[in-house]
Each structure stands twice: as structure tokens, then as C-alpha cells.
Design an enzyme around this catalytic site. Structure first.
Site, PDB file in Angstrom:
ATOM      1  N   HIS A  99     -24.981  26.217  32.149  1.00 29.27           N
ATOM      2  CA  HIS A  99     -25.667  27.467  31.836  1.00 29.27           C
ATOM      3  C   HIS A  99     -25.984  28.232  33.120  1.00 29.27           C
ATOM      4  CE1 HIS A  99     -26.580  26.518  27.487  1.00 29.27           C
ATOM      5  NE2 HIS A  99     -26.142  25.354  27.941  1.00 29.27           N
ATOM      6  N   SER A 105     -18.545  15.676  35.186  1.00 29.67           N
ATOM      7  CA  SER A 105     -18.202  15.972  36.564  1.00 29.67           C
ATOM      8  C   SER A 105     -19.415  16.457  37.337  1.00 29.67           C
ATOM      9  CB  SER A 105     -17.065  16.985  36.615  1.00 29.67           C
ATOM     10  OG  SER A 105     -16.498  17.014  37.897  1.00 29.67           O
ATOM     11  N   ASP A 126     -27.931  19.348  32.680  1.00 31.60           N
ATOM     12  CA  ASP A 126     -28.573  18.041  32.698  1.00 31.60           C
ATOM     13  C   ASP A 126     -27.794  17.165  33.674  1.00 31.60           C
ATOM     14  OD1 ASP A 126     -30.218  18.915  30.665  1.00 31.60           O
ATOM     15  OD2 ASP A 126     -29.535  17.446  29.181  1.00 31.60           O
TER      16      ASP A 126
END
Length: 283
Positions: free
Chosen positions: A145, A248, A88
Site C-alpha cells: 500500500h 519478498s 506487514d
């Protein structure tokens, strides 16, 4: 105020000391104080706790437990695409690698070799390839992921600075993503080699991967490398591969002629884990 002037204080801040302190505080079990800090953070950054597998703020023992919270099962279904978004966040920059140059921001380029810790042989695999840089803000889900199936070849921890990685800093600090501390993960995939780079930042207490655990600290100041050629570390598309303890940026590198990014993928676009990111060239 220009971006270069805006980031000047970051050159003066004791970033390593601040990051070490933040890491200790984030892992501290401080009871009601921890809960109060989390509530303040949720309100300050507009974190949507309804997406969390555990939405009960008071149940998190440490700030790190909250920050690396899992999402509700099924919340981010995987698109039917060769490459899906691994996080995200928001697109910082995306596009072709011009020979060995990656676009950071207007007036700023950096090389693939610099990003990959000076490894010219690894960098050559991405000559004239494609890249995507995605920024994770404080409010975002902070697990990373796999964008596609992959077998881990090696992992490098590259020491470096700890500048912030927000958009203003990306515009104001030359070679930002090749200067900051980072963890470089090289995978063999159906698309060819893929580099997935986790870039550290100010108060990013640590980065971790599912196969190794916490990579940093320790911060020895020396590059470290782990080869996985004789070990079978295979991850499927959508599997968790790592996480940031405080937010980050991730940078993805693909070889020449491997992928074509989906229409609308451009700088500043908000993105979500699992959405279609690219298709395989020629398909």
C-alpha cells in the site's frame, strides 16, 4: 555455519526454472489438492486466517488467490503520520543513505544507482537521503500500500537474479537487493520524490501493480520502462499499489531532509501496514 556458506547452495540452484515452475503451480486450479496445499502452508507458517476478509481456505481456487488474500476491512487503520508502513513484515534495515550507499547487512553496502537499475539521474534525487527495507515473510499479508499520497512518474522492470531475500541471504549475498529482479516505482509526493522498489526472490512467481497489472512474467531479460508523465495515476496514502505472488521485500527511498523515522524503527522490528513510520522533517 557462516551466512556466506549457508547461501552457497542458492548459487547452484536453477532459480529461474524453480520460479517459473512455482508460478505455474500457484496459478493452477487443482481443487482439493490446492486446498490441501494451502492448509499445509497455513499450518507450516502459522498464517492467521482470522485476519483475512475470506477465512475459508476451501474457497480459494488457486494458491495465488490465497496468497494475495485481502484483509478484513478496518483491520489496519492508518496512523496520523506523514509516512505509514506500506506492508506487514519486519524491518530488514533502515536509516540514512550515506552519499549513495545503502546498508544491507554487516559488511554489505550497495548503491542507489544499482538498486534503481543503473539510473544515475534518478539515484541522484536520493543522495544522502533515507531508506527503509522491509521483509515480507511467507505468513504475511502480501499486498503493498502507499506510505503517503503520490503521483506515479514512471515504472521500471529490472531483470536480475532470484536469490531468496530472507535475513540469512541478506547477510550472505553481497548487493542482494540490487542483484535480484525488481520493479522500481518512482512517485512525486508531498515529501518530494519517493522510490518504492518491489524486490523479487526465489519462487516469487510475479509482481503486479494496480495501474499495470502483472509486470512479470514475461521475463525478457531486458529492462523495461513505462513513463506516466502524460497520465494521471494518483494514489492516496493507504491505497493498494501492488502485490507479490509469493513473498519478498520492499525498499523505500526518500530524499535528503524529507523524513525522520519514528523511534524504535530498527532492524528486526515487526511492523504492520498503516502504523506510523516517519514524520516530515521540520514538523
Amino acid at each position: 555455519m557462516s551466512d556466506r556458506i549457508a547461501v552457497l547452495p542458492q548459487y547452484l540452484l536453477p532459480k529461474q526454472a524453480l520460479t517459473s515452475f512455482a508460478g505455474r503451480m500457484a496459478s493452477a486450479r487443482a481443487g482439493q489438492l490446492t486446498t490441501a496445499v494451502i492448509r499445509r502452508f497455513v499450518a507450516r507458517y502459522g498464517v492467521d486466517m482470522s485476519e483475512a476478509a475470506n477465512p475459508d481456505i476451501a474457497s480459494y481456487a488457486t494458491f495465488n488467490d490465497f496468497f494475495t488474500r485481502a484483509l478484513r476491512p478496518g483491520l489496519r487503520p492508518l496512523a496520523d503520520a506523514a509516512v505509514v508502513c506500506p506492508v506487514d513484515g519486519a524491518v530488514s534495515q533502515i536509516g540514512p543513505i550515506e552519499q549513495d550507499q545503502i546498508f544491507q547487512a554487516k559488511g554489505h553496502l550497495y548503491s542507489t544507482a544499482a538498486l534503481l537499475g543503473g539510473d544515475a539521474e534518478m539515484a541522484a534525487q536520493f543522495q544522502d537521503g533515507s531508506f527503509a527495507t522491509i521483509y515480507l515473510s511467507p505468513r504475511d499479508y502480501h499486498r503493498i500500500h502507499m506510505p503517503c499520497d503520490g503521483r506515479l512518474v514512471r515504472m521500471d522492470h529490472v531483470p536480475g537474479a532470484l536469490f531468496s531475500v530472507n535475513p540469512t541471504t541478506a547477510r550472505g549475498v553481497p548487493g542482494l537487493f540490487a542483484r535480484n529482479e525488481r520493479v522500481v516505482c518512482l512517485f512525486e509526493t508531498p515529501l518530494g520524490p519517493m522510490a518504492l522498489v518491489l524486490v523479487g526472490a526465489t519462487i516469487v512467481g510475479s509482481m503486479a501493480t494496480v495501474w499495470h497489472g502483472q509486470v512479470n512474467p514475461p521475463r525478457t531479460g531486458q529492462p523495461r520502462r513505462w513513463d506516466y508523465g502524460d497520465r494521471e495515476v494518483v494514489l492516496r496514502q493507504g491505497d493498494e499499489m501492488g502485490r507479490f505472488l509469493l513473498g519478498s521485500t520492499v525498499v523505500l527511498l526518500f530524499p535528503r531532509g524529507a523524513v525522520q523515522f519514528m523511534p524504535g524503527w530498527e532492524a528486526a522490528r515487526p511492523v504492520r501496514l498503516g502504523e506510523a513510520m516517519a514524520h516530515r522533517c521540520g514538523i
